[in-house]
Design an enzyme around this catalytic site. Structure first.
Site, PDB file in Angstrom:
ATOM      1  N   CYS A  24      89.717  53.225 131.864  1.00 24.39           N
ATOM      2  CA  CYS A  24      90.727  53.514 130.844  1.00 24.39           C
ATOM      3  C   CYS A  24      90.505  52.594 129.656  1.00 24.39           C
ATOM      4  CB  CYS A  24      92.137  53.300 131.402  1.00 24.39           C
ATOM      5  SG  CYS A  24      93.436  53.615 130.191  1.00 24.39           S
ATOM      6  N   GLU A  61      90.552  60.078 138.416  1.00 22.13           N
ATOM      7  CA  GLU A  61      91.338  59.040 139.111  1.00 22.13           C
ATOM      8  C   GLU A  61      91.357  57.767 138.292  1.00 22.13           C
ATOM      9  OE1 GLU A  61      91.105  55.404 141.888  1.00 22.13           O
ATOM     10  OE2 GLU A  61      89.647  56.233 140.476  1.00 22.13           O
ATOM     11  N   ARG A 105      97.389  51.550 148.571  1.00 23.12           N
ATOM     12  CA  ARG A 105      96.499  51.613 147.406  1.00 23.12           C
ATOM     13  C   ARG A 105      96.941  52.764 146.505  1.00 23.12           C
ATOM     14  NH1 ARG A 105      91.350  49.780 146.528  1.00 23.12           N
ATOM     15  NH2 ARG A 105      90.067  50.908 145.015  1.00 23.12           N
ATOM     16  N   ARG A 117      97.041  55.057 143.478  1.00 24.69           N
ATOM     17  CA  ARG A 117      96.177  55.453 142.382  1.00 24.69           C
ATOM     18  C   ARG A 117      96.724  56.737 141.755  1.00 24.69           C
ATOM     19  NH1 ARG A 117      94.862  51.039 143.066  1.00 24.69           N
ATOM     20  NH2 ARG A 117      92.786  50.097 143.129  1.00 24.69           N
TER      21      ARG A 117
END
Length: 463
Positions: free
Chosen positions: A75, A113, A164, A166
């Protein structure tokens, strides 16, 4: 071959494992890190190309046609020039190169993702640019973030004991002849793989499972240093002694900061401090006042934690009523030592591998870390150092999560894909979990969650 896919920012192949288990064939992969690319080639038989900016841009398109595009992209901040929220604003970022591929190749499915924060307030602008760009390119995609964690998935359906979270972006190409849908489709539904499962039921020993380490060499590779053992000995004594001294009290639920143990009357709070820090400082001061004799005695026993780094003079107990550190999984964090019940592990991170099994006083092995990410036991990390393998696993995507997310995406958008029978058949008639396929590397649909008959019924009901 039922459908083709490309694997961008491929790492060591988490997406690849999920997509091949669903019946896909990888026709292209890209990964700029040479060590990760070497591991990818070894396990998946495909040599990833390098820098995506040299592969897909305004003048070059080396990416072949494909049905599905997947990738865990970095990102980057966009320009905000004019705030047009369009593709031009992504120029100079790696997402722009992804958009170039999508623009030219028009894959039926796009699955991207990223970390949880990409959909947070600090990246609101970037998030809107990404979603609106995909919509401008002709894709049906939700503006709402789709957050999934492997520990919330049922173990028989690809879940693993790792917390986790995401974010997944599920975009499906809208055919020009398709009936117009509402612009906001909502996120895919994965309730079928998260229901009837309580995350407290995870047990690392059973569900990972943990390895039985017998060789002296392996034990030495994963055992703690004398300094690390000293830190845990001191804090374990704190937990055990506190329970004996105050049997009716619970251990503090807030972070304990030894260096903030001062009488409340002597506490000076800088008005510029954020509220959360003022709260923790106040709670630590009150805790000291209430337990002064015990705390001074404990500090005296351990030489006032002399030589402990500042981060090891902080302690966070999230293990409820467990009797000692031996019953927990420990994470050595920059913010302090955190102890949680040994049911599921904290998220693997790329910076360092710090999860410690309290009972055996050792770190998770590379193989155990790979299992947390859903990689099969035949997966080979070659001759590289363990630290490099941990880093790659920390950067990887969880195979079981991707497997279930793309299934849910197809179900959400099945009306847009009804002409692509092979893609639907392959993904929706795949087994409940990718595990069996990855063990044998052959697709076995005998335990399929959704049968071809079910698919035909769904299509008929959709008209």
């Amino acid at each position: 071959m039922s459908f083709t896919f490309i694997d961008l920012f491929a790492g060591i192949g988490g997406f690849h494992g999920a997509l091949t288990a669903l019946g896909g064939e990888c026709v292209f992969a890209s990964e700029i890190d040479s060590d990760a690319a070497r591991v990818y080639l070894r396990n998946w038989g495909i040599k990833p190309e390098g820098d995506i900016t040299n592969i897909a841009n305004e003048s070059i398109m080396k990416v072949p046609p494909h049905d599905v595009l997947v990738g865990g992209f970095p990102c980057q901040p966009f320009s905000k020039s004019g705030k047009q929220l369009g593709m031009d604003e992504t120029r100079g970022t790696l997402f722009w190169n992804i958009a170039q591929i999508i623009k030219i190749r028009k894959p039926k499915l796009v699955l991207l993702e990223n970390v949880r924060n990409i959909a947070g307030p600090r990246h609101k602008h970037e998030w809107e640019v990404i979603i609106n760009t995909l919509r401008d390119l002709g894709y049906r995609v939700s503006m709402n973030p789709f957050v999934v964690s492997p520990h919330r998935l049922h173990p028989l359906k690809g879940g693993t004991p790792q917390s986790r979270e995401r974010v997944f972006i599920c975009a499906t190409l809208e055919p020009k002849t398709a009936t117009k849908f509402a612009i906001e489709p909502g996120i895919p539904d994965i309730e079928s793989v998260t229901s009837n499962w309580d995350i407290k039921k995870w047990k690392l020993q059973r569900d990972l499972p943990l390895e039985s380490i017998r060789s002296k060499k392996l034990k030495e590779s994963y055992q703690l240093s004398s300094q690390e053992n000293l830190w845990l000995d001191a804090w374990d004594d704190f937990v055990v002694s506190f329970r004996k001294t105050f049997p009716t009290e619970k251990l503090p639920g807030f972070p304990i900061w030894v260096d903030s143990w001062v009488p409340r009357k002597n506490l000076v709070l800088d008005p510029k401090l954020p509220d959360w820090k003022r709260t923790f400082l106040t709670k630590n001061s009150d805790f000291f006042d209430s337990h002064k004799k015990f705390l001074k005695s404990w500090l005296n026993t351990w030489n006032n934690l002399e030589g402990f780094p500042q981060s090891r003079r902080k302690f966070e107990w999230q293990a409820q009523d467990l009797p000692s550190i031996a019953e927990t999984i420990v994470h050595l964090r920059p913010s302090g030592i955190r102890c949680k019940p040994a049911n599921y592990a904290p998220a693997l991170v790329a910076i360092t591998q710090t999860s410690i099994l309290g009972k055996s006083r050792r770190k998770l092995t590379v193989r155990e870390a790979a299992r947390l990410q859903g990689f099969p036991d035949w997966f080979d990390f070659l001759d590289q150092a363990s630290g490099q393998s941990y880093k790659q696993l920390g950067n990887a995507v969880n195979i079981g999560v991707v497997y279930n997310v793309i299934k849910a995406q197809v179900l959400r958008d099945i009306a847009l894909l009804e002409k692509h029978d092979q893609l639907i058949q392959s993904i929706l008639t795949s087994p409940l979990s990718p595990t069996d396929h990855l063990k044998s590397f052959t697709n076995n649909s005998s335990s399929a969650q959704i049968t071809p008959k079910t698919i035909l019924t769904v299509l008929k009901n959709l008209g």
